[in-house]
Design a protein around this motif. Structure first.
Motif, PDB file in Angstrom:
ATOM      1  N   ILE A 106      60.617  50.567  46.570  1.00  0.00           N
ATOM      2  CA  ILE A 106      60.456  50.218  47.836  1.00  0.00           C
ATOM      3  C   ILE A 106      61.174  51.381  48.887  1.00  0.00           C
ATOM      4  CG2 ILE A 106      61.585  48.969  49.920  1.00  0.00           C
ATOM      5  CD1 ILE A 106      60.834  46.300  48.047  1.00  0.00           C
ATOM      6  N   ASP A 107      62.283  51.960  48.244  1.00  0.00           N
ATOM      7  CA  ASP A 107      62.832  53.119  48.801  1.00  0.00           C
ATOM      8  C   ASP A 107      61.908  54.330  49.276  1.00  0.00           C
ATOM      9  OD1 ASP A 107      65.188  51.767  48.959  1.00  0.00           O
ATOM     10  OD2 ASP A 107      66.003  52.567  47.403  1.00  0.00           O
ATOM     11  N   SER A 108      61.032  54.580  48.336  1.00  0.00           N
ATOM     12  CA  SER A 108      60.061  55.678  48.753  1.00  0.00           C
ATOM     13  C   SER A 108      58.686  55.474  49.234  1.00  0.00           C
ATOM     14  CB  SER A 108      59.532  56.266  47.096  1.00  0.00           C
ATOM     15  OG  SER A 108      58.850  55.210  46.609  1.00  0.00           O
ATOM     16  N   VAL A 109      58.505  54.263  49.718  1.00  0.00           N
ATOM     17  CA  VAL A 109      57.463  53.764  50.681  1.00  0.00           C
ATOM     18  C   VAL A 109      57.787  54.045  51.934  1.00  0.00           C
ATOM     19  CG1 VAL A 109      55.701  51.861  51.047  1.00  0.00           C
ATOM     20  CG2 VAL A 109      56.763  52.095  48.620  1.00  0.00           C
ATOM     21  N   SER A 110      56.799  54.554  52.672  1.00  0.00           N
ATOM     22  CA  SER A 110      56.809  54.895  54.084  1.00  0.00           C
ATOM     23  C   SER A 110      55.818  53.947  54.898  1.00  0.00           C
ATOM     24  CB  SER A 110      56.771  56.433  54.603  1.00  0.00           C
ATOM     25  OG  SER A 110      56.666  56.313  55.780  1.00  0.00           O
ATOM     26  N   VAL A 111      56.120  53.180  56.035  1.00  0.00           N
ATOM     27  CA  VAL A 111      55.327  52.481  56.530  1.00  0.00           C
ATOM     28  C   VAL A 111      55.189  52.832  57.946  1.00  0.00           C
ATOM     29  CG1 VAL A 111      54.732  49.934  57.035  1.00  0.00           C
ATOM     30  CG2 VAL A 111      55.797  50.356  54.708  1.00  0.00           C
ATOM     31  N   ILE A 112      54.043  52.600  58.571  1.00  0.00           N
ATOM     32  CA  ILE A 112      54.092  52.856  60.036  1.00  0.00           C
ATOM     33  C   ILE A 112      53.292  51.448  60.615  1.00  0.00           C
ATOM     34  CG2 ILE A 112      52.688  53.961  61.822  1.00  0.00           C
ATOM     35  CD1 ILE A 112      52.889  56.462  60.368  1.00  0.00           C
ATOM     36  N   VAL A 113      53.728  50.985  61.618  1.00  0.00           N
ATOM     37  CA  VAL A 113      53.292  49.765  62.101  1.00  0.00           C
ATOM     38  C   VAL A 113      52.776  50.203  63.512  1.00  0.00           C
ATOM     39  CG1 VAL A 113      53.517  47.308  62.668  1.00  0.00           C
ATOM     40  CG2 VAL A 113      54.861  48.285  60.749  1.00  0.00           C
ATOM     41  N   SER A 127      50.577  53.077  69.902  1.00  0.00           N
ATOM     42  CA  SER A 127      49.348  53.264  70.283  1.00  0.00           C
ATOM     43  C   SER A 127      48.865  54.115  68.896  1.00  0.00           C
ATOM     44  CB  SER A 127      49.489  54.339  71.508  1.00  0.00           C
ATOM     45  OG  SER A 127      49.853  55.299  71.248  1.00  0.00           O
ATOM     46  N   ALA A 128      47.696  54.320  68.923  1.00  0.00           N
ATOM     47  CA  ALA A 128      47.056  55.180  67.882  1.00  0.00           C
ATOM     48  C   ALA A 128      47.493  56.516  67.785  1.00  0.00           C
ATOM     49  CB  ALA A 128      45.411  54.768  67.676  1.00  0.00           C
ATOM     50  N   HIS A 129      47.422  56.942  69.259  1.00  0.00           N
ATOM     51  CA  HIS A 129      47.813  58.493  69.322  1.00  0.00           C
ATOM     52  C   HIS A 129      49.247  58.747  68.968  1.00  0.00           C
ATOM     53  CE1 HIS A 129      44.173  59.622  71.384  1.00  0.00           C
ATOM     54  NE2 HIS A 129      44.397  58.731  72.126  1.00  0.00           N
ATOM     55  N   GLN A 130      50.288  57.753  69.174  1.00  0.00           N
ATOM     56  CA  GLN A 130      51.342  57.937  68.609  1.00  0.00           C
ATOM     57  C   GLN A 130      51.652  57.577  67.217  1.00  0.00           C
ATOM     58  OE1 GLN A 130      54.268  54.939  70.588  1.00  0.00           O
ATOM     59  NE2 GLN A 130      56.032  55.959  69.770  1.00  0.00           N
ATOM     60  N   ALA A 131      50.840  56.885  66.518  1.00  0.00           N
ATOM     61  CA  ALA A 131      50.902  56.754  65.205  1.00  0.00           C
ATOM     62  C   ALA A 131      50.442  57.937  64.310  1.00  0.00           C
ATOM     63  CB  ALA A 131      50.123  55.463  64.634  1.00  0.00           C
ATOM     64  N   LEU A 132      49.349  58.747  64.818  1.00  0.00           N
ATOM     65  CA  LEU A 132      48.820  59.874  64.397  1.00  0.00           C
ATOM     66  C   LEU A 132      49.785  61.114  64.494  1.00  0.00           C
ATOM     67  CD1 LEU A 132      45.108  59.704  65.725  1.00  0.00           C
ATOM     68  CD2 LEU A 132      45.993  59.643  63.207  1.00  0.00           C
ATOM     69  N   GLU A 133      50.438  60.922  65.556  1.00  0.00           N
ATOM     70  CA  GLU A 133      51.485  62.132  65.723  1.00  0.00           C
ATOM     71  C   GLU A 133      52.744  61.846  64.696  1.00  0.00           C
ATOM     72  OE1 GLU A 133      51.932  64.789  67.511  1.00  0.00           O
ATOM     73  OE2 GLU A 133      49.977  64.449  68.094  1.00  0.00           O
ATOM     74  N   LYS A 164      54.040  62.337  56.468  1.00  0.00           N
ATOM     75  CA  LYS A 164      53.017  61.449  55.912  1.00  0.00           C
ATOM     76  C   LYS A 164      53.613  59.990  55.711  1.00  0.00           C
ATOM     77  CE  LYS A 164      51.172  65.262  53.813  1.00  0.00           C
ATOM     78  NZ  LYS A 164      50.740  65.788  52.473  1.00  0.00           N
ATOM     79  N   ALA A 165      52.732  58.873  55.672  1.00  0.00           N
ATOM     80  CA  ALA A 165      53.099  57.532  55.411  1.00  0.00           C
ATOM     81  C   ALA A 165      52.139  57.068  54.051  1.00  0.00           C
ATOM     82  CB  ALA A 165      52.834  56.504  56.671  1.00  0.00           C
ATOM     83  N   ASN A 166      52.866  56.135  53.480  1.00  0.00           N
ATOM     84  CA  ASN A 166      52.019  55.343  52.415  1.00  0.00           C
ATOM     85  C   ASN A 166      51.181  54.354  52.868  1.00  0.00           C
ATOM     86  OD1 ASN A 166      54.937  56.195  51.136  1.00  0.00           O
ATOM     87  ND2 ASN A 166      53.253  56.260  49.641  1.00  0.00           N
ATOM     88  N   ILE A 167      51.850  53.726  53.919  1.00  0.00           N
ATOM     89  CA  ILE A 167      51.014  52.473  54.379  1.00  0.00           C
ATOM     90  C   ILE A 167      51.062  52.596  55.785  1.00  0.00           C
ATOM     91  CG2 ILE A 167      50.930  50.080  54.438  1.00  0.00           C
ATOM     92  CD1 ILE A 167      52.777  50.062  52.177  1.00  0.00           C
ATOM     93  N   LEU A 168      49.626  52.426  56.217  1.00  0.00           N
ATOM     94  CA  LEU A 168      49.299  52.198  57.836  1.00  0.00           C
ATOM     95  C   LEU A 168      49.052  50.786  58.203  1.00  0.00           C
ATOM     96  CD1 LEU A 168      49.326  53.694  60.631  1.00  0.00           C
ATOM     97  CD2 LEU A 168      46.869  53.927  60.118  1.00  0.00           C
ATOM     98  N   LEU A 169      49.965  49.918  58.811  1.00  0.00           N
ATOM     99  CA  LEU A 169      49.533  48.645  59.291  1.00  0.00           C
ATOM    100  C   LEU A 169      49.192  48.500  60.721  1.00  0.00           C
ATOM    101  CD1 LEU A 169      49.295  45.499  58.329  1.00  0.00           C
ATOM    102  CD2 LEU A 169      51.775  45.405  58.984  1.00  0.00           C
ATOM    103  N   ALA A 170      47.776  48.569  61.188  1.00  0.00           N
ATOM    104  CA  ALA A 170      47.518  48.526  62.419  1.00  0.00           C
ATOM    105  C   ALA A 170      46.727  47.348  63.126  1.00  0.00           C
ATOM    106  CB  ALA A 170      46.686  49.906  62.721  1.00  0.00           C
ATOM    107  N   PHE A 230      42.583  63.215  58.150  1.00  0.00           N
ATOM    108  CA  PHE A 230      44.005  63.642  57.961  1.00  0.00           C
ATOM    109  C   PHE A 230      44.257  63.855  56.538  1.00  0.00           C
ATOM    110  CE2 PHE A 230      48.648  63.053  57.402  1.00  0.00           C
ATOM    111  CZ  PHE A 230      49.048  64.106  57.778  1.00  0.00           C
ATOM    112  N   ASP A 231      43.895  62.576  55.588  1.00  0.00           N
ATOM    113  CA  ASP A 231      44.330  62.375  54.205  1.00  0.00           C
ATOM    114  C   ASP A 231      43.224  63.623  53.691  1.00  0.00           C
ATOM    115  OD1 ASP A 231      45.893  60.426  54.636  1.00  0.00           O
ATOM    116  OD2 ASP A 231      44.391  58.982  53.844  1.00  0.00           O
ATOM    117  N   GLU A 232      42.137  63.920  54.107  1.00  0.00           N
ATOM    118  CA  GLU A 232      41.361  64.668  53.200  1.00  0.00           C
ATOM    119  C   GLU A 232      42.170  66.384  53.489  1.00  0.00           C
ATOM    120  OE1 GLU A 232      36.662  66.501  53.377  1.00  0.00           O
ATOM    121  OE2 GLU A 232      37.196  64.538  54.217  1.00  0.00           O
TER     122      GLU A 232
END
Length: 332
Positions: free
Chosen positions: A10-17, A45-51, A57-63, A82-84
Motif C-alpha cells: 500500500i505504501d507504494s501505491v499512489s491514488v488520485i481521486v 477537475s480533470a485538468h487539475q488531475a492531469l496536472e 505519476k499515479a497508480n490509480i485514478l478514481l474519477a 500520457f501513459d503511452e
C-alpha cells in the motif's frame, strides 16, 4: 491466480481521486486513509488531475464519469495518451450512476479499467481499489522490466556494432547507416555514395608476416581512412580486409571517382610502418551512387554492399577508383 497471491504494498501505491463534488472526494480520501493508503491526492477537475499526474505519476485514478468541461471518458483518453508517452500504466476506475451493458461497453472502449456505481459500499470500493493497486503495480513492474530489456538489447547491439581491432563500425552498423541515408535521400533528395575498399592480397600478407603485422596494417588503414574522409562520412570495417565508406552527396554527379581520390592515394601511395618494417601495400576502391527511389524499389543495404564489393577485383586490376552503376540483381 498469480494476481490474488501477489501482496499489495500500500505504501507504494499512489491514488488520485477526482470529482467536482468536494464531499465525495473527501469521503473517499478518508476511506482510503483508514484502509492504510498514504499517497492520496484529491482533484476537483480533470485538468487539475492531469496536472497532478504530470508532476508525479499515479497508480490509480478514481474519477467521476460526469464532470463539467472534461468528463471521465475524455479524462481517460488523455490519461492513456500520457501513459503511452511516459511508459506507464494508470489503472482507471470511474464512479458513475450509469448502469447497463451499453455503459459498460462505452467505458471499456475508451480505455477504462473498471467502474462502480456512485455512492458505493465502502467494502466494495476498497476491494476494487486493492485489486487495481496490485494490477497497476504488476503492470508497471513489467513495463520497467521491458524497458530495461530494450536498453540492454540496444547496448548489446551497440557493442556488437563495432570492430574490436580498428574501433570502426562493422558491417551491421554500415547497413543501418546506409538504410537511414537511403530513407533520407528518398525524402529530401541528394545521393548516397557507397564505397568498398579492400587491402590487396591481405591473406598472403598475414601468411608471410603474421597476424600481428596484419592487425597493424588494418589499424593504419583505418586511421588513414578516417583522416581522408569528412567528419560526417561513415567509415567501417565490413570484412577481414575490407572497409566500407558511406557519403551523403548533394547529387549523383558528386558520387564520382574524384571524390575518393584522396582516399585511394592515402591507402596506396605511402608505405605502412609495421613491426616487420615498412611495407608497400595496395588497396582497391569500388564505388556506387544511389539517388532517390520509390520505397517499394529501394534496395536492401546488404544487397548494395555486396554489389559494390563484387567489383573490387576490377578495381584492383585497373589500379584506380572503380565506379559501378547500380543494377538490381535478379533473384536466382
Amino acid at each position: 491466480m498469480g494476481l490474488a497471491r501477489t501482496p499489495l504494498d500500500i505504501d507504494s501505491v499512489s491514488v488520485i481521486v477526482v470529482d467536482d463534488a468536494r464531499f465525495t472526494c473527501e469521503m473517499i480520501r478518508r476511506m482510503l486513509k483508514g484502509a492504510g493508503y498514504h499517497d492520496i491526492r484529491v482533484a476537483n477537475s480533470a485538468h487539475q488531475a492531469l496536472e497532478m499526474m504530470r508532476e508525479r505519476k499515479a497508480n490509480i485514478l478514481l474519477a467521476d464519469w460526469l464532470m463539467p468541461e472534461v468528463d471521465g471518458l475524455d479524462l481517460t483518453r488523455q490519461v492513456r495518451q500520457f501513459d503511452e508517452e511516459t511508459n506507464h500504466y494508470t489503472y482507471v476506475v470511474l464512479l458513475t450512476a450509469k448502469e447497463g451493458v451499453e455503459s459498460l461497453t462505452e467505458a471499456f472502449t475508451h480505455g477504462v479499467d473498471d467502474f462502480i456505481n456512485k455512492s458505493p459500499d465502502n467494502k466494495e470500493l476498497l476491494a476494487r481499489i486493492n485489486a487495481a493497486g496490485r494490477i497497476s503495480s504488476l503492470q508497471n513492474a513489467l513495463l520497467k522490466a521491458n524497458q530495461r530489456l530494450t536498453e540492454l538489447n540496444r547496448l548489446h547491439e551497440e557493442r556488437h556494432s563495432f570492430d574490436t581491432i580498428t574501433g570502426l563500425g562493422n558491417r551491421a552498423y554500415l547497413e543501418r547507416q546506409l538504410d537511414n541515408l537511403l530513407r533520407h535521400v528518398e525524402a529530401r533528395g541528394g545521393a548516397a555514395c557507397v564505397a568498398a575498399i579492400r587491402i590487396n592480397d591481405f591473406p598472403k600478407l598475414v601468411a608471410r608476416y603474421g597476424e600481428a603485422v596484419g592487425r597493424e596494417v588494418l589499424e593504419a588503414a583505418a586511421n588513414r581512412l578516417q583522416q581522408s574522409t569528412r567528419p560526417l562520412d561513415v567509415v567501417t570495417r565490413i570484412d577481414q580486409a575490407c572497409f566500407g565508406v558511406l557519403m551523403n552527396q548533394e547529387d549523383l554527379e558528386q558520387c564520382h571517382p574524384n571524390a575518393f581520390r584522396r582516399i585511394h592515394q592515402a591507402l596506396n601511395l605511402r608505405a605502412y610502418k609495421t613491426s616487420a618494417g615498412f611495407l608497400s601495400i595496395g588497396a582497391a576502391v569500388s564505388i556506387c551512387g544511389l539517388g532517390a527511389t520509390e520505397e517499394s524499389e529501394r534496395p536492401e543495404p546488404g544487397e548494395i554492399i555486396d554489389f559494390v564489393s563484387r567489383h573490387l577485383g576490377e578495381a584492383q586490376l585497373t589500379g584506380r577508383v572503380h565506379m559501378v552503376e547500380w543494377r538490381h540483381r535478379a533473384p536466382g
